[in-house]
Design an enzyme around this catalytic site. Structure first.
Site, PDB file in Angstrom:
ATOM      1  N   GLU A 162     -15.650  23.839  -4.277  1.00 48.86           N
ATOM      2  CA  GLU A 162     -15.083  24.166  -2.968  1.00 48.86           C
ATOM      3  C   GLU A 162     -16.115  24.707  -1.977  1.00 48.86           C
ATOM      4  O   GLU A 162     -16.020  25.863  -1.527  1.00 48.86           O
ATOM      5  CB  GLU A 162     -13.928  25.160  -3.130  1.00 48.86           C
ATOM      6  CG  GLU A 162     -12.778  24.615  -3.958  1.00 48.86           C
ATOM      7  CD  GLU A 162     -11.585  25.566  -4.026  1.00 48.86           C
ATOM      8  OE1 GLU A 162     -11.678  26.682  -3.482  1.00 48.86           O
ATOM      9  OE2 GLU A 162     -10.567  25.186  -4.625  1.00 48.86           O
TER      10      GLU A 162
ATOM     11  N   ARG B 246     -12.681  23.024 -18.307  1.00 54.92           N
ATOM     12  CA  ARG B 246     -13.572  23.192 -17.165  1.00 54.92           C
ATOM     13  C   ARG B 246     -13.877  24.677 -16.988  1.00 54.92           C
ATOM     14  O   ARG B 246     -12.955  25.480 -16.796  1.00 54.92           O
ATOM     15  CB  ARG B 246     -12.921  22.645 -15.889  1.00 54.92           C
ATOM     16  CG  ARG B 246     -13.832  22.819 -14.677  1.00 54.92           C
ATOM     17  CD  ARG B 246     -13.159  22.500 -13.368  1.00 54.92           C
ATOM     18  NE  ARG B 246     -14.049  22.882 -12.274  1.00 54.92           N
ATOM     19  CZ  ARG B 246     -13.659  23.371 -11.112  1.00 54.92           C
ATOM     20  NH1 ARG B 246     -12.377  23.540 -10.844  1.00 54.92           N
ATOM     21  NH2 ARG B 246     -14.541  23.709 -10.182  1.00 54.92           N
TER      22      ARG B 246
ATOM     23  N   HIS C 163     -19.602  28.322  -8.846  1.00 53.82           N
ATOM     24  CA  HIS C 163     -18.240  28.659  -8.444  1.00 53.82           C
ATOM     25  C   HIS C 163     -18.268  30.013  -7.735  1.00 53.82           C
ATOM     26  O   HIS C 163     -17.727  31.014  -8.226  1.00 53.82           O
ATOM     27  CB  HIS C 163     -17.313  28.685  -9.657  1.00 53.82           C
ATOM     28  CG  HIS C 163     -15.859  28.597  -9.321  1.00 53.82           C
ATOM     29  ND1 HIS C 163     -15.014  27.645  -9.871  1.00 53.82           N
ATOM     30  CD2 HIS C 163     -15.077  29.332  -8.489  1.00 53.82           C
ATOM     31  CE1 HIS C 163     -13.794  27.818  -9.405  1.00 53.82           C
ATOM     32  NE2 HIS C 163     -13.803  28.836  -8.552  1.00 53.82           N
TER      33      HIS C 163
ATOM     34  N   GLU D 237      -8.413  21.338 -10.192  1.00 48.69           N
ATOM     35  CA  GLU D 237      -7.567  22.534 -10.160  1.00 48.69           C
ATOM     36  C   GLU D 237      -6.219  22.158  -9.599  1.00 48.69           C
ATOM     37  O   GLU D 237      -6.130  21.384  -8.643  1.00 48.69           O
ATOM     38  CB  GLU D 237      -8.156  23.652  -9.281  1.00 48.69           C
ATOM     39  CG  GLU D 237      -9.348  24.374  -9.842  1.00 48.69           C
ATOM     40  CD  GLU D 237      -9.812  25.504  -8.923  1.00 48.69           C
ATOM     41  OE1 GLU D 237      -8.987  26.017  -8.128  1.00 48.69           O
ATOM     42  OE2 GLU D 237     -10.991  25.871  -8.988  1.00 48.69           O
TER      43      GLU D 237
ATOM     44  N   TYR E 105      -3.451  22.214  -4.080  1.00 45.06           N
ATOM     45  CA  TYR E 105      -2.377  23.166  -4.298  1.00 45.06           C
ATOM     46  C   TYR E 105      -1.160  22.964  -3.395  1.00 45.06           C
ATOM     47  O   TYR E 105      -0.037  23.131  -3.831  1.00 45.06           O
ATOM     48  CB  TYR E 105      -2.895  24.597  -4.088  1.00 45.06           C
ATOM     49  CG  TYR E 105      -3.861  25.061  -5.140  1.00 45.06           C
ATOM     50  CD1 TYR E 105      -3.418  25.733  -6.273  1.00 45.06           C
ATOM     51  CD2 TYR E 105      -5.225  24.839  -5.005  1.00 45.06           C
ATOM     52  CE1 TYR E 105      -4.301  26.168  -7.255  1.00 45.06           C
ATOM     53  CE2 TYR E 105      -6.126  25.267  -5.982  1.00 45.06           C
ATOM     54  CZ  TYR E 105      -5.658  25.932  -7.104  1.00 45.06           C
ATOM     55  OH  TYR E 105      -6.542  26.347  -8.070  1.00 45.06           O
TER      56      TYR E 105
ATOM     57  N   ASN F 169      -9.526  19.944  -5.871  1.00 44.41           N
ATOM     58  CA  ASN F 169      -8.662  21.090  -6.120  1.00 44.41           C
ATOM     59  C   ASN F 169      -7.517  21.014  -5.130  1.00 44.41           C
ATOM     60  O   ASN F 169      -7.735  21.068  -3.912  1.00 44.41           O
ATOM     61  CB  ASN F 169      -9.422  22.400  -5.941  1.00 44.41           C
ATOM     62  CG  ASN F 169     -10.474  22.611  -7.017  1.00 44.41           C
ATOM     63  OD1 ASN F 169     -10.554  21.861  -7.987  1.00 44.41           O
ATOM     64  ND2 ASN F 169     -11.277  23.651  -6.848  1.00 44.41           N
TER      65      ASN F 169
END
Length: 499
Positions: A189, A100, A144, A397, A331, A329
């Site tokens: 995002e 990606r 991005h 991500e 985390y 994404n």
């Protein structure tokens, strides 16, 4: 087993606090599960003004003193503009079949619209061809965070015409690369673009306009995404690809069992994830809690209308069902409590009516916002399925930061081990339709406002060497093992897996 003990002892020295570990699930991922690594153009490419590329908002932002740690820039970064073949070999060595990356809008269209820069097109053609020649499928993100500065000068994401500009840019990319690219992500995002770029000013273009600009920017990003999605199927459907969007979200845990905190956790999630996915998957409308709260607070603050824009019927129709998959994404997790903000406070956070904190027992990382909480990713996958149906999900991500970029990054190995196993549990035990996983990041790179002080890479980059050599970390070797086995297999010779 000895290596696992060493890993856990090392973690005690590297981190503060502790996490509650769950037993691993030993099982395989689906046979067609996509494994890959991820990067973004500004963070790795360098060549910021090479071969006709126009400046982006990040080029402008980093060249203004005080915006980035030690005034560092992405002017050279990992120099992937010249070293893309090395990057491809890193992916191939790990046995991953997918990469990606994002396209720099200003490298393709220096003014954002109008004349195409052929040198920029050639760069991405060469990268795509190199990937395919090595058995790696490109997964391409159109945006991005690096808007052409020429468009920001015209109002950028606050100008409603940006949806048309993005449509034109997407059309160029589909035309030039769509014969070989079959997996497209429109926006990365949009929540971060809206809040960090236009609410808090911590990201390019550095605008601080609390409670107002972020909603306009979010609104126009949704309109832009929908137009790109529609132009693909209207004009390039014969390419037989997929088009989706990538959103970021943290798992929200209520601080207490009180109804107020439980509702606050859901409200926080609606303002974060629902802001962008509800219009796409729930009828072209914002979450009702956003409509109600922002409308009421706007009225109490003396605004003539809600600070949250309304979609026209045409835009609503375009946005509905405008995705083939959902990129996530992911985390970390947050502790959420109900919090009453006075109506005099005009801000996105005040609109949410939610306070955030971290559990002090969660392992820390180099990023203050990122704590290690593996169980959260499984919970969030199930919540997405429960709220939005059986849409295919790709983890686009996932990773963690440290400060040094050491090759023996055992904390990162621990992170990947437990987060990926929680994804496996979501698939096998919960029936969530997760189709693929992209580790962030392929290599240490320019980490936005933190410059090179935070390292997310599974490969180290020596930024003191003009040739920018790459070196594999322990985490890259660990991920290669998981990819080779396509899961977690018991009683195999596999470091760090048993336990």
């Amino acid at each position: 087993m000895r290596l696992l003990v060493w890993l856990l002892l090392t973690l005690g020295a590297l981190t503060q606090g502790q996490s509650v570990e769950e037993p691993l699930l030993f099982h395989s991922f689906p046979a067609d599960f996509k494994w890959g690594a991820a990067t973004s153009a500004y963070q790795i490419e360098g060549g910021w003004d090479a071969d006709g590329k126009g400046p982006s908002i990040w080029d402008t932002y980093v060249h203004q003193s005080g915006n980035v740690f030690e005034d560092q820039t992405g002017d050279v970064a990992c120099d992937s503009y010249h070293k893309y073949k090395d990057d491809v070999q890193l992916i191939k060595a790990m046995g991953m079949g997918n990469y990606r990356f994002s396209i720099s809008w200003a490298r393709i269209l220096p003014e954002g619209i109008g004349e195409i820069n052929q040198a920029g097109v050639d760069y991405y053609n060469n990268l795509i061809d190199e990937l395919l020649a090595n058995g790696i499928q490109p997964a391409v993100t159109l945006y991005h965070w690096d808007l052409p500065q020429a468009l920001e000068d015209l109002g950028g994401w606050q100008n409603e015409d940006v949806a048309l500009w993005f449509e034109e840019y997407a059309r160029v990319c589909f035309q030039e690369f769509g014969d070989r690219v079959k997996f497209w992500i429109t926006l990365n995002e949009p929540h971060v673009t809206a809040t960090n770029g236009y609410e808090y000013g911590g990201n390019a273009p550095g605008i601080v306009d609390p409670g107002k600009a972020c909603y306009v920017v979010g609104h126009n990003q949704l309109r832009a995404h929908a137009r790109a999605y529609r132009v693909y199927y209207d004009e390039f459907g014969q390419q037989n690809g997929q088009v989706g969007i990538t959103l970021n979200i943290h798992n929200a845990e209520s601080k207490t069992e009180s109804q107020a905190d439980i509702e606050a956790a859901q409200r926080w999630t609606d303002f974060f994830l629902g802001w962008f996915i509800d219009p796409i998957l729930k009828g072209g409308k914002y979450p009702q809690v956003m409509v109600d709260r922002i409308g009421a607070r706007s009225a109490a603050q003396g605004f003539a209308s809600s600070r949250l824009p309304e979609f026209t019927e045409e835009d609503s129709a375009l946005i509905q069902e405008s995705t083939d998959f959902l990129g996530i994404n992911y985390y970390t997790s947050e502790i959420i409590n109900d919090q009453d903000f006075d109506n005099s406070i005009v801000s996105y956070v005040a609109d949410t009516g939610a306070g955030t904190s971290k559990n002090p027992n969660w392992y820390t990382t180099a990023s203050v916002w990122l704590r290690v909480v593996p169980s959260g990713i499984r919970k969030m996958m199930s919540r997405i399925r429960d709220n939005y149906g059986d849409i295919p999900i790709y983890i686009t991500e996932n990773g963690m930061s440290d400060n040094l970029g050491n090759l023996d990054d055992l904390q990162r190995v621990y992170y990947y081990k437990h987060y990926i196993n929680q994804i496996l549990k979501a698939i096998v035990l919960d029936g969530v339709n997760v189709r693929g996983y992209f580790a962030w990041s392929l290599m240490d790179n320019f980490e936005w406002g933190s410059g090179y002080s935070q390292r997310f890479g599974i490969h180290s980059v020596d930024f003191n060497d003009p040739t920018r050599p790459r070196s594999p970390k322990a985490s890259s070797k660990y991920l290669a093992q998981i990819v080779k086995m396509n899961g977690f297999l018991e009683n195999e010779d596999q470091p760090c897996m048993n336990g």
